[in-house]
Motif scaffolding. Structure first.
Motif, PDB file in Angstrom:
ATOM      1  N   UNK A 116       0.984  -1.290   0.225  1.00 54.03           N
ATOM      2  CA  UNK A 116       0.045  -0.369   0.169  1.00 54.03           C
ATOM      3  C   UNK A 116       0.974   0.999  -0.330  1.00 54.03           C
ATOM      4  N   UNK A 117       2.095   1.257   0.943  1.00 49.59           N
ATOM      5  CA  UNK A 117       2.067   2.740   0.816  1.00 49.59           C
ATOM      6  C   UNK A 117       3.853   2.449  -0.359  1.00 49.59           C
ATOM      7  N   UNK A 118       4.273   1.450  -1.121  1.00 43.99           N
ATOM      8  CA  UNK A 118       5.059   2.054  -1.996  1.00 43.99           C
ATOM      9  C   UNK A 118       3.982   2.575  -3.289  1.00 43.99           C
ATOM     10  N   UNK A 119       2.137   1.914  -3.254  1.00 49.33           N
ATOM     11  CA  UNK A 119       2.078   2.363  -4.322  1.00 49.33           C
ATOM     12  C   UNK A 119       1.469   3.967  -4.264  1.00 49.33           C
ATOM     13  N   UNK A 120       1.636   3.856  -2.817  1.00 49.82           N
ATOM     14  CA  UNK A 120       0.681   5.744  -2.443  1.00 49.82           C
ATOM     15  C   UNK A 120       1.393   6.460  -2.843  1.00 49.82           C
ATOM     16  N   UNK A 121       3.120   6.066  -2.670  1.00 52.85           N
ATOM     17  CA  UNK A 121       4.299   7.344  -2.650  1.00 52.85           C
ATOM     18  C   UNK A 121       4.377   6.790  -4.502  1.00 52.85           C
ATOM     19  N   UNK A 122       4.664   6.149  -5.134  1.00 48.17           N
ATOM     20  CA  UNK A 122       4.923   6.314  -6.011  1.00 48.17           C
ATOM     21  C   UNK A 122       2.919   7.297  -6.884  1.00 48.17           C
ATOM     22  N   UNK A 123       1.855   7.016  -6.926  1.00 39.61           N
ATOM     23  CA  UNK A 123       1.621   7.863  -6.884  1.00 39.61           C
ATOM     24  C   UNK A 123       1.272   9.550  -6.981  1.00 39.61           C
ATOM     25  N   UNK A 124       1.238   9.612  -5.775  1.00 38.25           N
ATOM     26  CA  UNK A 124       2.501  10.543  -5.063  1.00 38.25           C
ATOM     27  C   UNK A 124       3.537  11.388  -5.865  1.00 38.25           C
ATOM     28  N   UNK A 125       4.508  10.176  -6.143  1.00 42.37           N
ATOM     29  CA  UNK A 125       5.611  10.749  -7.410  1.00 42.37           C
ATOM     30  C   UNK A 125       5.231  11.292  -8.166  1.00 42.37           C
ATOM     31  N   UNK A 126       4.207  10.677  -9.320  1.00 43.37           N
ATOM     32  CA  UNK A 126       3.105  10.960 -10.569  1.00 43.37           C
ATOM     33  C   UNK A 126       2.813  11.819 -10.826  1.00 43.37           C
ATOM     34  N   UNK A 127       2.198  12.624  -9.404  1.00 43.60           N
ATOM     35  CA  UNK A 127       1.466  14.026  -9.386  1.00 43.60           C
ATOM     36  C   UNK A 127       2.040  15.358  -9.951  1.00 43.60           C
ATOM     37  N   UNK A 128       3.692  14.414  -8.431  1.00 39.63           N
ATOM     38  CA  UNK A 128       4.125  15.851  -7.740  1.00 39.63           C
ATOM     39  C   UNK A 128       4.911  16.133  -9.302  1.00 39.63           C
ATOM     40  N   UNK A 129       5.701  15.467 -10.035  1.00 44.70           N
ATOM     41  CA  UNK A 129       6.156  15.545 -11.399  1.00 44.70           C
ATOM     42  C   UNK A 129       5.454  15.892 -12.225  1.00 44.70           C
ATOM     43  N   UNK A 130       4.140  16.206 -12.642  1.00 44.88           N
ATOM     44  CA  UNK A 130       2.995  16.541 -13.537  1.00 44.88           C
ATOM     45  C   UNK A 130       3.065  15.363 -14.581  1.00 44.88           C
ATOM     46  N   UNK A 131       3.639  14.277 -13.946  1.00 50.95           N
ATOM     47  CA  UNK A 131       3.631  13.123 -15.342  1.00 50.95           C
ATOM     48  C   UNK A 131       2.082  12.781 -15.723  1.00 50.95           C
ATOM     49  N   UNK A 132       1.357  12.898 -14.350  1.00 44.88           N
ATOM     50  CA  UNK A 132       0.296  12.500 -14.828  1.00 44.88           C
ATOM     51  C   UNK A 132      -0.715  14.466 -13.837  1.00 44.88           C
ATOM     52  N   UNK A 133      -1.685  14.426 -14.716  1.00 43.48           N
ATOM     53  CA  UNK A 133      -2.674  15.814 -14.212  1.00 43.48           C
ATOM     54  C   UNK A 133      -3.956  15.646 -13.460  1.00 43.48           C
TER      55      UNK A 133
END
Length: 327
Positions: free
Chosen positions: A275-292
């Protein structure tokens, strides 16, 4: 008193009822969470309609953002005032407040507002596990995404582009096509006027695609079979266009020794570490602007029945949420 949605029988949106409930203090391992925004997902309609059976009576919804009001015995990771989110698996998010197992919560970063969090947590973690844990998409691969303008589909397009994949997107209208191109899709197919498989073969010089992410189900099953490359993988993760039934496994051999999986999120988010790995990956993708995040619609919380009608009729796009403040 909490205002809570529930169903006593399966059926159409009209079976959703609301009632006032006196919320008890949080039990051991629980957190009293006051919801500020609630996610609206297609899976909610599956629970309501019986596509995914649930024990009745049942609450609805699994995704929400809010604030901690109190914690039960043994809870040390959260404190009153913390901004938190959840995407399940416990149902009951269609509520003004509720008690939630602490192990299903996580703190929200300051960069993510409640409305966006509630609209993207479940969809974003779904995209994460589909791309990175289930299909294990690699840079340079070509992926067909059905329903690419939907909540999960929109995120999938951006995610796939961020990791270097080529995206062929299938959508239902010119308006949705434009939004999907903006999200990064390399090729867009209008499935109402074009033959999906024929266009995929044309785009890929007859080879087909190695990976298909299909959230539609029955309505696109044959197109997925006909679009797959030899030894290709079809990930059928939703039923928006009906359940895939009566599958003759021999068709997989005839279509090129294909692989098919029907995954669910919580088989990939079992342990706290997952769970933590997946959430961290999601937040990283959001922060990088890869997903909007693209929130197409917001409904008042007690308008959940109308929200379900809009989702099932295909009148929505992007992510969706219901807001408590609109009551």
């Amino acid at each position: 008193m909490a205002r809570v949605a529930f169903i006593e029988k399966i059926g159409g949106p009209e079976v959703i009822q609301w009632r006032d409930v006196e919320l008890p203090p949080p039990a051991k391992g629980e957190v009293w969470m006051r919801n500020t925004a609630v996610g609206l997902n297609y899976i909610d309609t599956y629970h309501r309609s019986g596509v995914y059976p649930v024990d009745l009576p049942s609450g609805l919804g699994s995704e929400a953002a809010g604030v901690v009001m109190a914690v039960g015995e043994g809870v040390t990771d959260f404190a009153p005032g913390d901004r938190v989110g959840t995407f399940g698996p416990s149902r009951g998010a269609y509520a003004t407040e509720r008690n939630v197992p602490a192990n299903q919560l996580f703190k929200l970063p300051d960069t993510l507002d409640d409305r966006t969090a509630a609209a993207i947590l479940l969809k974003g973690t779904t995209a994460e596990f589909l791309v990175e844990r289930c299909a294990k998409v690699q840079a340079g691969q070509t992926v067909l995404v059905h329903a690419a303008a939907g909540g999960v589909g929109h995120i999938l397009v951006g995610w796939l582009k961020a990791i270097g994949a080529t995206v062929i997107a299938s959508v239902g209208s010119e308006d949705k096509a434009a939004r999907t191109r903006k999200a990064g899709a390399d090729h867009v197919i209008l499935h109402k006027s074009e033959d999906i498989a024929a266009r995929v073969r044309e785009i890929t010089d007859g080879k087909g695609v190695p990976i298909i992410l299909d959230g539609v189900g029955g309505a696109t099953w044959n197109a997925s079979l006909d679009s797959a490359a030899k030894r290709g993988l079809i990930v059928s993760y939703g039923n928006a266009g009906g359940v895939v039934e009566g599958v003759n496994i021999g068709i997989l051999a005839r279509k090129g020794s294909l692989f098919v999986t029907r995954p669910t999120l919580f088989d990939y988010y079992v342990t706290p570490e997952e769970r933590q790995t997946g959430i961290a990956r999601l937040f990283a993708m959001l922060d990088s602007g890869a997903i909007t995040p693209e929130i197409g619609q917001t409904f008042a919380l007690e308008d959940a029945a109308d929200a379900h009608r809009a989702v099932e009729s295909g009148r929505t796009w992007g992510a969706r949420c219901c807001c408590r403040k609109a009551l």
